[in-house]
Enzyme design. Structure first.
Site, short mmCIF file in Angstrom:
data_model
loop_
_atom_site.label_atom_id
_atom_site.label_comp_id
_atom_site.label_asym_id
_atom_site.label_seq_id
_atom_site.Cartn_x
_atom_site.Cartn_y
_atom_site.Cartn_z
N ARG A 144 0.85 -1.20 0.00
CA ARG A 144 0.00 0.00 0.00
C ARG A 144 0.87 1.23 0.00
O ARG A 144 1.84 1.31 0.75
CB ARG A 144 -0.83 0.07 1.29
CG ARG A 144 -2.01 -0.78 1.34
CD ARG A 144 -2.98 -0.40 2.44
NE ARG A 144 -2.44 0.09 3.71
CZ ARG A 144 -3.19 0.49 4.71
NH1 ARG A 144 -4.51 0.47 4.59
NH2 ARG A 144 -2.68 0.91 5.83
N ASP B 287 5.24 -5.33 10.00
CA ASP B 287 6.32 -4.88 10.88
C ASP B 287 6.36 -5.73 12.15
O ASP B 287 7.45 -6.06 12.65
CB ASP B 287 6.12 -3.41 11.26
CG ASP B 287 6.40 -2.46 10.09
OD1 ASP B 287 6.79 -2.94 9.02
OD2 ASP B 287 6.23 -1.25 10.29
N THR C 58 -1.71 7.47 -0.43
CA THR C 58 -2.96 7.27 -1.17
C THR C 58 -3.73 6.04 -0.69
O THR C 58 -4.92 5.89 -0.99
CB THR C 58 -2.67 7.09 -2.67
OG1 THR C 58 -1.92 5.87 -2.84
CG2 THR C 58 -1.86 8.25 -3.23
N ASP D 155 0.91 -2.36 12.54
CA ASP D 155 1.34 -2.82 11.22
C ASP D 155 1.71 -4.31 11.31
O ASP D 155 2.72 -4.66 11.94
CB ASP D 155 2.54 -2.00 10.74
CG ASP D 155 2.91 -2.32 9.31
OD1 ASP D 155 3.14 -3.51 9.00
OD2 ASP D 155 2.95 -1.39 8.48
C1 PRP Z 1 -0.75 -4.41 4.85
C2 PRP Z 1 -1.44 -5.72 5.20
C3 PRP Z 1 -2.37 -5.93 4.04
C4 PRP Z 1 -2.71 -4.52 3.62
C5 PRP Z 1 -4.12 -4.22 4.01
O1 PRP Z 1 0.26 -4.66 3.93
O2 PRP Z 1 -0.53 -6.77 5.38
O3 PRP Z 1 -1.78 -6.64 2.98
O4 PRP Z 1 -1.80 -3.63 4.30
O5 PRP Z 1 -4.48 -2.94 3.65
P1 PRP Z 1 -5.68 -2.60 2.65
O6 PRP Z 1 -6.82 -3.50 3.02
O7 PRP Z 1 -5.96 -1.17 2.92
O8 PRP Z 1 -5.19 -2.84 1.24
P2 PRP Z 1 1.36 -3.58 3.53
O9 PRP Z 1 0.95 -2.86 2.27
O10 PRP Z 1 1.68 -2.73 4.71
O11 PRP Z 1 2.59 -4.49 3.15
P3 PRP Z 1 3.44 -5.54 4.00
O12 PRP Z 1 2.56 -6.76 4.20
O13 PRP Z 1 4.60 -5.81 3.12
O14 PRP Z 1 3.81 -4.91 5.32
N1 URA Z 2 -2.19 -2.90 7.40
C1 URA Z 2 -1.71 -3.20 8.62
O1 URA Z 2 -0.69 -3.91 8.77
N2 URA Z 2 -2.38 -2.73 9.70
C2 URA Z 2 -3.49 -1.99 9.59
O2 URA Z 2 -4.07 -1.59 10.62
C3 URA Z 2 -3.96 -1.67 8.29
C4 URA Z 2 -3.30 -2.16 7.21
#
Ligand code: PRP
Ligand code: URA
Length: 212
Positions: A103, A206, A107, A203
């Protein structure tokens, strides 16, 4: 789109520890694995089986085995990797595909940086793993990829969901046009203006793997 919120005291207990800001990565990974096993039990409730007979030491038993084609498990990189072992233990015969999505922090639009999926998923059940269903953008993208390849059904297993994300998937995949199911441990209150689930758990990527 169908939604199942798994109402079980062990799920609630483990989810509470997962949310706790004092839970470090080793325990967080263990809890994500255990929660995925519990949610996976519900998510696989409609998996296709066919009749099979076996000889026991004392007679013949009518049973079942998983039907072909085998299901496909798709963890969404990065955080979905924290759920993969648990579902692969429940469905060891399944194939595994990968979708990488991230994400944009401003945005909140998800973009695809990796796709390793079979080209033809005709008649196959797909299980998508993503701990957080926030705005729903990541899951809408992944589910669309799987339905476009012919998947017969897509079940998303999410540790937490926001009402905004569920509403978005409901609009994108009306029940009469696609077999899409979300299985989650809890539907939280809302999203912040930065797209974080409240109260959520922060997150997920993380907390599983460290801050990038
Ligand atoms: C986070 C999470 C989901 C996404 C959800 O991933 O693991 O995949 O956000 O958000 P959404 O429903 O608004 O699309 P992130 O983009 O942070 O990547 P990561 O898993 O690599 O940390
Ligand atoms: N992605 C995450 O990891 N945590 C949130 O709360 C939303 C999106």
């Amino acid at each position: 789109m169908q939604t199942t919120v798994v109402d079980h005291p062990l799920v609630a207990h483990k989810l509470t520890s997962l949310r706790d800001v004092h839970t470090g990565s080793p325990t967080f990974r263990q809890l994500a694995d255990e929660l995925t096993t519990l949610l996976g039990y519900e998510a696989t409730r409609t998996v296709s089986v066919e009749p099979r007979q076996v000889q026991t030491p004392v007679g013949t038993a009518d049973g079942v085995r998983l039907a072909l084609p085998v299901p496909l498990i798709v963890p969404i990189l990065r955080a979905g990797i924290g759920m993969l072992d648990a579902l692969a233990r429940l469905l060891p015969e399944a194939d595994i595909g990968f979708v990488g999505l991230v994400r944009d922090e401003e945005t909140l639009v998800a973009s695809t940086y990796a796709t390793r999926l079979p080209g033809d998923l005709t008649g196959r059940a797909a299980f998508v793993l993503d701990p957080m269903l926030a705005t729903g953008g990541s899951l809408e993208t992944a589910i669309t990829m799987l339905l476009d390849r012919g998947a017969a059904s897509v079940t998303a297993v999410c540790l937490l969901a926001a009402p905004e994300g569920l509403a978005r998937l409901d609009r994108a995949f009306p029940a009469d046009t696609a077999s899409v199911h979300v299985v989650t441990a809890c539907v939280d209150a809302r999203l912040t203006n930065k797209g974080y689930i409240v109260p959520g758990l922060g997150d997920a990527g993380d907390r599983l793997f460290g801050v990038i």
